[in-house]
Write a protein that holds these residues in place. Structure first.
Motif, PDB file in Angstrom:
ATOM      1  N   UNK A  39       0.827  -1.204   0.000  1.00  0.00           N
ATOM      2  CA  UNK A  39       0.000   0.000   0.000  1.00  0.00           C
ATOM      3  C   UNK A  39       0.869   1.265   0.000  1.00  0.00           C
ATOM      4  N   UNK A  40       1.907   1.253   0.858  1.00  0.00           N
ATOM      5  CA  UNK A  40       2.779   2.424   0.968  1.00  0.00           C
ATOM      6  C   UNK A  40       3.578   2.648  -0.308  1.00  0.00           C
ATOM      7  N   UNK A  41       4.074   1.574  -0.904  1.00  0.00           N
ATOM      8  CA  UNK A  41       4.948   1.716  -2.077  1.00  0.00           C
ATOM      9  C   UNK A  41       4.168   1.822  -3.377  1.00  0.00           C
ATOM     10  N   UNK A  42       3.187   0.942  -3.570  1.00  0.00           N
ATOM     11  CA  UNK A  42       2.470   0.919  -4.844  1.00  0.00           C
ATOM     12  C   UNK A  42       1.380   1.982  -4.912  1.00  0.00           C
ATOM     13  N   UNK A  43       0.605   2.111  -3.845  1.00  0.00           N
ATOM     14  CA  UNK A  43      -0.536   3.033  -3.855  1.00  0.00           C
ATOM     15  C   UNK A  43      -0.134   4.469  -3.503  1.00  0.00           C
ATOM     16  N   UNK A  44       0.795   4.611  -2.549  1.00  0.00           N
ATOM     17  CA  UNK A  44       1.165   5.941  -2.076  1.00  0.00           C
ATOM     18  C   UNK A  44       2.448   6.457  -2.718  1.00  0.00           C
ATOM     19  N   UNK A  45       3.117   5.596  -3.508  1.00  0.00           N
ATOM     20  CA  UNK A  45       4.284   6.030  -4.264  1.00  0.00           C
ATOM     21  C   UNK A  45       5.531   6.287  -3.450  1.00  0.00           C
ATOM     22  N   UNK A  46       5.634   5.732  -2.239  1.00  0.00           N
ATOM     23  CA  UNK A  46       6.812   5.924  -1.403  1.00  0.00           C
ATOM     24  C   UNK A  46       7.948   5.058  -1.937  1.00  0.00           C
ATOM     25  N   UNK A  47       9.156   5.586  -1.899  1.00  0.00           N
ATOM     26  CA  UNK A  47      10.331   4.861  -2.397  1.00  0.00           C
ATOM     27  C   UNK A  47      10.483   3.508  -1.718  1.00  0.00           C
ATOM     28  N   UNK A  48      10.704   2.464  -2.528  1.00  0.00           N
ATOM     29  CA  UNK A  48      10.834   1.115  -1.981  1.00  0.00           C
ATOM     30  C   UNK A  48      12.044   0.992  -1.053  1.00  0.00           C
ATOM     31  N   UNK A 216       5.704  11.077   6.590  1.00  0.00           N
ATOM     32  CA  UNK A 216       4.966  12.044   7.402  1.00  0.00           C
ATOM     33  C   UNK A 216       3.536  11.547   7.606  1.00  0.00           C
ATOM     34  N   UNK A 217       2.927  12.009   8.696  1.00  0.00           N
ATOM     35  CA  UNK A 217       1.517  11.766   8.943  1.00  0.00           C
ATOM     36  C   UNK A 217       1.129  10.300   8.899  1.00  0.00           C
ATOM     37  N   UNK A 218       0.158   9.987   8.046  1.00  0.00           N
ATOM     38  CA  UNK A 218      -0.369   8.624   7.959  1.00  0.00           C
ATOM     39  C   UNK A 218       0.692   7.633   7.504  1.00  0.00           C
ATOM     40  N   UNK A 219       1.577   8.078   6.587  1.00  0.00           N
ATOM     41  CA  UNK A 219       2.654   7.197   6.112  1.00  0.00           C
ATOM     42  C   UNK A 219       3.576   6.808   7.262  1.00  0.00           C
ATOM     43  N   UNK A 220       3.907   7.771   8.116  1.00  0.00           N
ATOM     44  CA  UNK A 220       4.745   7.491   9.278  1.00  0.00           C
ATOM     45  C   UNK A 220       4.064   6.489  10.204  1.00  0.00           C
ATOM     46  N   UNK A 222       1.941   4.214   9.368  1.00  0.00           N
ATOM     47  CA  UNK A 222       1.984   2.898   8.721  1.00  0.00           C
ATOM     48  C   UNK A 222       3.343   2.230   8.913  1.00  0.00           C
ATOM     49  N   UNK A 223       4.416   3.016   8.869  1.00  0.00           N
ATOM     50  CA  UNK A 223       5.748   2.434   9.063  1.00  0.00           C
ATOM     51  C   UNK A 223       5.955   1.986  10.514  1.00  0.00           C
ATOM     52  N   UNK A 224       5.419   2.737  11.466  1.00  0.00           N
ATOM     53  CA  UNK A 224       5.484   2.309  12.860  1.00  0.00           C
ATOM     54  C   UNK A 224       4.746   0.984  13.022  1.00  0.00           C
ATOM     55  N   UNK A 225       3.566   0.895  12.400  1.00  0.00           N
ATOM     56  CA  UNK A 225       2.775  -0.339  12.435  1.00  0.00           C
ATOM     57  C   UNK A 225       3.530  -1.482  11.771  1.00  0.00           C
ATOM     58  N   UNK A 226       4.186  -1.196  10.628  1.00  0.00           N
ATOM     59  CA  UNK A 226       4.951  -2.228   9.916  1.00  0.00           C
ATOM     60  C   UNK A 226       6.118  -2.723  10.765  1.00  0.00           C
ATOM     61  N   UNK A 227       6.800  -1.812  11.467  1.00  0.00           N
ATOM     62  CA  UNK A 227       7.905  -2.218  12.337  1.00  0.00           C
ATOM     63  C   UNK A 227       7.426  -3.112  13.460  1.00  0.00           C
ATOM     64  N   UNK A 228       6.297  -2.767  14.046  1.00  0.00           N
ATOM     65  CA  UNK A 228       5.731  -3.581  15.119  1.00  0.00           C
ATOM     66  C   UNK A 228       5.315  -4.946  14.594  1.00  0.00           C
ATOM     67  N   UNK A 229       4.696  -4.972  13.413  1.00  0.00           N
ATOM     68  CA  UNK A 229       4.295  -6.246  12.803  1.00  0.00           C
ATOM     69  C   UNK A 229       5.505  -7.129  12.499  1.00  0.00           C
ATOM     70  N   UNK A 230       6.596  -6.510  12.053  1.00  0.00           N
ATOM     71  CA  UNK A 230       7.812  -7.270  11.730  1.00  0.00           C
ATOM     72  C   UNK A 230       8.332  -8.003  12.964  1.00  0.00           C
ATOM     73  N   UNK A 231       8.429  -7.290  14.077  1.00  0.00           N
ATOM     74  CA  UNK A 231       8.912  -7.897  15.320  1.00  0.00           C
ATOM     75  C   UNK A 231       7.932  -8.954  15.817  1.00  0.00           C
ATOM     76  N   UNK A 232       6.635  -8.645  15.761  1.00  0.00           N
ATOM     77  CA  UNK A 232       5.611  -9.564  16.244  1.00  0.00           C
ATOM     78  C   UNK A 232       5.613 -10.852  15.423  1.00  0.00           C
ATOM     79  N   UNK A 233       5.698 -10.728  14.087  1.00  0.00           N
ATOM     80  CA  UNK A 233       5.699 -11.910  13.223  1.00  0.00           C
ATOM     81  C   UNK A 233       6.936 -12.774  13.466  1.00  0.00           C
TER      82      UNK A 233
END
Length: 302
Positions: A39-48, A216-220, A222-233
């Motif tokens: 979602x972040x990379x494909x939909x929101x265009x954030x650098x991979x 920034x904002x919502x993107x930030x 999402x990255x916090x959530x992704x970091x938490x998911x990475x550790x949890x998984x």
């Protein structure tokens, strides 16, 4: 005596169920993580490259309690360059994986990255001198045939970006080979801490080379959530391998394919074509065959 046997059987059964449950939960967590990344990379265009950095940077932050408990003294080793190369390969695998998710549907990426065991077999033969018998060669050939069916390089729909998940499988397979060479001479804590400490800086260098982006904002968020998911998984995976035999829980890891197909359909409307299932069936069958073959070899050598 009968009561003791029943207790032991019940205990083994509960551990097996727990191991399976942890592995399935890990698969669900990774599926959600893949959705967030795509979602972040494909939909929101954030650098991979920057996405990979921020995901693992926040994962490192959430891993600090483990690092504090273990201590950086665990990094003492006689093989520093082997660790550095291992983590660099893992980082390149992450970069290729995130770039792949920015370019191809989740179901295609996850099916192709499952070719990693076949790269490990080839690498074990080329670099570790392990014997690869006809059965393992046949399974490897079947796995790569499955990947070709999914890729369909002969079709007009093929894009070079579709090779990125296979590239990530290659890098992760190479990293796994080095990890395998270290397990007999290093403590598990040393192997883990080197990965946690080095992965984020290496990802940072790669992100800077590609043009660093600040979220920034919502993107930030999402990255916090992704970091938490990475550790949890990763923690769920560790629990699965701790409470039950790896040979038992590994097939449950293959559920990640239908889980990611479902996630891609729910969030992006991806509807995988029939050829996916043929290619995936070849990859899954070959992987399970290799696993069962390795179990038989280990038992015969015991």
């Amino acid at each position: 005596m009968k009561d003791m046997n029943q207790t032991s059987l019940s205990f083994s059964s509960s551990r097996a169920m727990a191991g399976a449950a942890f592995m399935v939960l890990a698969g669900i967590a990774f599926s959600i993580l893949n959705v967030v990344t795509q979602w972040v990379t494909m939909k929101m265009g954030f650098s991979a490259a920057s996405a990979a950095f921020w995901q693992y940077a926040f994962a490192l932050v959430f891993s600090l309690p483990f690092l504090k408990r273990t201590g950086l003294s665990a990094m003492r080793t006689a093989y520093p360059w082997r660790h550095i190369v291992r983590v660099a390969l893992a980082a390149l695998g992450v970069e290729a994986w995130v770039a792949g998710l920015a370019s191809v549907p989740i179901w295609q990426a996850i099916a192709l990255v499952m070719t990693s065991p076949f790269f490990i077999i080839l690498g074990a033969r080329l670099f570790l001198g392990e014997r690869v018998g006809p059965a393992r060669w046949a399974a490897t050939a079947a796995g790569f045939a499955g990947a070709m069916i999914i890729l369909r390089p002969w079709s007009d729909a093929f894009t070079w970006a579709a090779l990125l998940p296979i590239l990530s499988a290659l890098f992760w397979g190479a990293s796994s080979l080095i990890t395998k060479s270290l397990t007999g001479i290093e403590k598990p804590e040393t192997i883990t801490v080197w990965l946690l400490v080095l992965l984020t800086p290496i990802n940072g260098v790669l992100a800077a080379a590609a043009g660093f982006e600040l979220p920034e904002g919502f993107t930030l968020a999402l990255f916090v959530f992704a970091g938490l998911l990475t550790v949890f998984a990763q923690y769920l995976l560790t629990l699965a391998y701790t409470v039950a035999d790896a040979a038992y829980v590994q097939p449950f890891d293959d559920l990640k394919l239908p889980l990611n197909v479902l996630a891609g359909w729910l969030f992006f409307g991806y509807a995988p074509a029939g050829y996916l299932w043929l290619g995936a069936a070849l990859i899954l069958t070959a992987s399970l065959f290799i696993m069962r073959n390795e179990i038989r070899r280990e038992r015969a050598g015991a």
